[in-house]
Design a protein around this motif. Structure first.
Motif, mmCIF file in Angstrom:
data_model
loop_
_atom_site.group_PDB
_atom_site.id
_atom_site.type_symbol
_atom_site.label_atom_id
_atom_site.label_comp_id
_atom_site.label_asym_id
_atom_site.label_seq_id
_atom_site.Cartn_x
_atom_site.Cartn_y
_atom_site.Cartn_z
ATOM 1 N N LEU A 29 0.835 -1.202 0.000
ATOM 2 C CA LEU A 29 0.000 0.000 0.000
ATOM 3 C C LEU A 29 0.871 1.255 0.000
ATOM 4 C CD1 LEU A 29 -2.721 1.504 0.303
ATOM 5 C CD2 LEU A 29 -2.472 1.188 2.787
ATOM 6 N N LEU A 30 1.936 1.242 0.773
ATOM 7 C CA LEU A 30 2.834 2.383 0.825
ATOM 8 C C LEU A 30 3.504 2.604 -0.531
ATOM 9 C CD1 LEU A 30 4.094 4.612 2.545
ATOM 10 C CD2 LEU A 30 5.787 2.928 3.336
ATOM 11 N N ALA A 31 3.948 1.528 -1.152
ATOM 12 C CA ALA A 31 4.557 1.633 -2.486
ATOM 13 C C ALA A 31 3.538 2.168 -3.488
ATOM 14 C CB ALA A 31 5.092 0.272 -2.928
ATOM 15 N N ASP A 32 2.316 1.665 -3.433
ATOM 16 C CA ASP A 32 1.270 2.162 -4.330
ATOM 17 C C ASP A 32 0.939 3.622 -4.048
ATOM 18 O OD1 ASP A 32 0.967 -0.077 -5.911
ATOM 19 O OD2 ASP A 32 -0.719 -0.887 -4.751
ATOM 20 N N SER A 33 0.991 4.009 -2.789
ATOM 21 C CA SER A 33 0.724 5.410 -2.438
ATOM 22 C C SER A 33 1.770 6.322 -3.062
ATOM 23 C CB SER A 33 0.687 5.587 -0.923
ATOM 24 O OG SER A 33 -0.396 4.872 -0.371
ATOM 25 N N TYR A 34 3.037 5.920 -2.976
ATOM 26 C CA TYR A 34 4.086 6.737 -3.598
ATOM 27 C C TYR A 34 3.949 6.742 -5.123
ATOM 28 C CZ TYR A 34 6.591 7.677 0.719
ATOM 29 O OH TYR A 34 6.942 8.142 1.956
ATOM 30 N N ALA A 35 3.621 5.606 -5.712
ATOM 31 C CA ALA A 35 3.439 5.540 -7.166
ATOM 32 C C ALA A 35 2.268 6.414 -7.597
ATOM 33 C CB ALA A 35 3.226 4.091 -7.609
ATOM 34 N N LEU A 36 1.156 6.343 -6.857
ATOM 35 C CA LEU A 36 -0.016 7.153 -7.199
ATOM 36 C C LEU A 36 0.250 8.633 -6.936
ATOM 37 C CD1 LEU A 36 -2.900 7.246 -8.240
ATOM 38 C CD2 LEU A 36 -3.689 6.736 -5.907
ATOM 39 N N TYR A 37 0.972 8.932 -5.875
ATOM 40 C CA TYR A 37 1.345 10.319 -5.593
ATOM 41 C C TYR A 37 2.138 10.902 -6.763
ATOM 42 C CZ TYR A 37 4.189 14.180 -3.942
ATOM 43 O OH TYR A 37 4.836 15.387 -3.855
ATOM 44 N N LEU A 38 3.171 10.187 -7.188
ATOM 45 C CA LEU A 38 4.020 10.704 -8.256
ATOM 46 C C LEU A 38 3.249 10.821 -9.576
ATOM 47 C CD1 LEU A 38 6.749 11.821 -8.931
ATOM 48 C CD2 LEU A 38 7.540 9.505 -9.388
ATOM 49 N N LYS A 39 2.390 9.837 -9.869
ATOM 50 C CA LYS A 39 1.589 9.920 -11.093
ATOM 51 C C LYS A 39 0.643 11.126 -11.026
ATOM 52 C CE LYS A 39 -0.203 6.239 -13.067
ATOM 53 N NZ LYS A 39 -1.131 5.116 -13.357
ATOM 54 N N PHE A 59 -5.669 17.817 -9.007
ATOM 55 C CA PHE A 59 -4.552 16.870 -8.934
ATOM 56 C C PHE A 59 -3.610 17.234 -7.796
ATOM 57 C CE2 PHE A 59 -4.907 16.099 -13.819
ATOM 58 C CZ PHE A 59 -6.041 15.319 -13.621
ATOM 59 N N ASP A 60 -3.373 18.511 -7.582
ATOM 60 C CA ASP A 60 -2.483 18.929 -6.503
ATOM 61 C C ASP A 60 -3.082 18.583 -5.137
ATOM 62 O OD1 ASP A 60 0.032 20.066 -5.828
ATOM 63 O OD2 ASP A 60 -0.957 21.934 -5.253
ATOM 64 N N GLU A 61 -4.384 18.838 -4.971
ATOM 65 C CA GLU A 61 -5.065 18.495 -3.718
ATOM 66 C C GLU A 61 -5.002 16.992 -3.462
ATOM 67 O OE1 GLU A 61 -9.083 19.851 -4.073
ATOM 68 O OE2 GLU A 61 -8.520 21.975 -3.996
ATOM 69 N N GLN A 62 -5.262 16.209 -4.504
ATOM 70 C CA GLN A 62 -5.264 14.761 -4.335
ATOM 71 C C GLN A 62 -3.862 14.237 -4.050
ATOM 72 O OE1 GLN A 62 -7.520 12.584 -7.267
ATOM 73 N NE2 GLN A 62 -9.429 13.438 -6.497
ATOM 74 N N ALA A 63 -2.865 14.781 -4.724
ATOM 75 C CA ALA A 63 -1.488 14.351 -4.472
ATOM 76 C C ALA A 63 -1.101 14.627 -3.018
ATOM 77 C CB ALA A 63 -0.526 15.052 -5.429
ATOM 78 N N ALA A 64 -1.459 15.796 -2.517
ATOM 79 C CA ALA A 64 -1.139 16.145 -1.129
ATOM 80 C C ALA A 64 -1.831 15.190 -0.153
ATOM 81 C CB ALA A 64 -1.537 17.587 -0.845
ATOM 82 N N ALA A 65 -3.073 14.846 -0.441
ATOM 83 C CA ALA A 65 -3.805 13.916 0.428
ATOM 84 C C ALA A 65 -3.157 12.530 0.430
ATOM 85 C CB ALA A 65 -5.264 13.826 -0.009
ATOM 86 N N ILE A 66 -2.747 12.075 -0.737
ATOM 87 C CA ILE A 66 -2.102 10.761 -0.843
ATOM 88 C C ILE A 66 -0.781 10.770 -0.073
ATOM 89 C CG2 ILE A 66 -1.000 9.126 -2.438
ATOM 90 C CD1 ILE A 66 -3.175 10.170 -4.529
ATOM 91 N N LEU A 67 0.034 11.784 -0.310
ATOM 92 C CA LEU A 67 1.311 11.887 0.397
ATOM 93 C C LEU A 67 1.094 11.976 1.902
ATOM 94 C CD1 LEU A 67 4.385 12.012 0.083
ATOM 95 C CD2 LEU A 67 4.165 14.516 -0.046
ATOM 96 N N GLY A 68 0.014 12.625 2.295
ATOM 97 C CA GLY A 68 -0.302 12.775 3.715
ATOM 98 C C GLY A 68 -0.560 11.470 4.438
ATOM 99 N N THR A 69 -0.887 10.420 3.718
ATOM 100 C CA THR A 69 -1.146 9.125 4.367
ATOM 101 C C THR A 69 0.117 8.273 4.516
ATOM 102 O OG1 THR A 69 -1.626 7.942 2.305
ATOM 103 C CG2 THR A 69 -3.489 9.019 3.424
ATOM 104 N N THR A 70 1.170 8.628 3.804
ATOM 105 C CA THR A 70 2.331 7.732 3.746
ATOM 106 C C THR A 70 2.992 7.518 5.101
ATOM 107 O OG1 THR A 70 3.806 9.532 3.061
ATOM 108 C CG2 THR A 70 2.800 8.186 1.311
ATOM 109 N N ASP A 71 3.095 8.559 5.899
ATOM 110 C CA ASP A 71 3.742 8.404 7.201
ATOM 111 C C ASP A 71 2.909 7.488 8.111
ATOM 112 O OD1 ASP A 71 6.053 9.127 8.793
ATOM 113 O OD2 ASP A 71 4.635 10.188 10.090
ATOM 114 N N ALA A 72 1.609 7.659 8.087
ATOM 115 C CA ALA A 72 0.737 6.816 8.915
ATOM 116 C C ALA A 72 0.833 5.349 8.499
ATOM 117 C CB ALA A 72 -0.706 7.308 8.833
ATOM 118 N N ILE A 73 0.927 5.098 7.196
ATOM 119 C CA ILE A 73 1.054 3.715 6.707
ATOM 120 C C ILE A 73 2.366 3.115 7.206
ATOM 121 C CG2 ILE A 73 1.289 2.252 4.658
ATOM 122 C CD1 ILE A 73 -0.464 4.413 3.177
#
Length: 165
Positions: A29-39, A59-73
């Motif tokens: 999930l973390l790897a997918d989060s980074y992949a989806l963030y970058l895309k 896209f900017d709002e969604q990218a920030a939200a995705i990146l925001g979950t990475t630390d918790a994961i």
């Protein structure tokens, strides 16, 4: 000399085999989060057309939200005694979300691809929730519900933004 695994050992009452499955799923999930963030950032940087401003901001709002979950994961992995991603190579070995390296992607295709990727993430999250429930990892299971809701919302916004008329 002390073993590295011993230094990283985190006390938990969860069974090691079960929690290894949860940790593997969280790392995917973390790897997918980074992949989806970058895309998503890629599309943010390269979107063009009549709805440029709306899509650029979405896209900017969604990218920030995705990146925001990475630390918790990553912290869920560590709280249960696992180790997490260490490099871009580690991300690429574990990700299931495909990269998009095309020189040009239409805005409509960007919306559709990100919608589908977010829905794929929802499916993966539901599978991970079952694994966490089986392992009796209630904390991971509970936070997965929030991540599912967030990914569903992103998919919904992307779907609605793509509607004509």
């Amino acid at each position: 000399m002390t073993d590295v695994a011993e230094k990283l050992a985190t006390p938990t009452d969860l069974k090691s085999n079960d929690i290894k499955d949860v940790g593997d799923g969280l790392n995917r999930l973390l790897a997918d989060s980074y992949a989806l963030y970058l895309k998503t950032k890629n599309f943010h940087w390269h979107v063009s057309g009549p709805h440029f401003r709306d899509y650029h901001l979405l896209f900017d709002e969604q990218a920030a939200a995705i990146l925001g979950t990475t630390d918790a994961i990553a912290e869920r992995v560590r709280k249960t005694g696992g180790t997490t991603l260490r490099s871009i190579g580690d991300v690429s070995r574990r990700q299931t979300i495909s990269d998009n390296d095309k020189d040009y992607v239409s805005a409509a295709d960007m919306l559709a691809e990100l919608r589908d990727d977010n829905l794929a993430m929802v499916e993966s999250l539901r599978e991970l929730k079952d694994i966490a429930d089986e392992a009796r990892d209630h904390a991971t299971s509970a936070v997965i519900d929030e991540w599912i809701d967030a990914a569903e919302e992103r998919a919904w916004f992307l779907f609605e933004a793509a509607q004509k008329g």
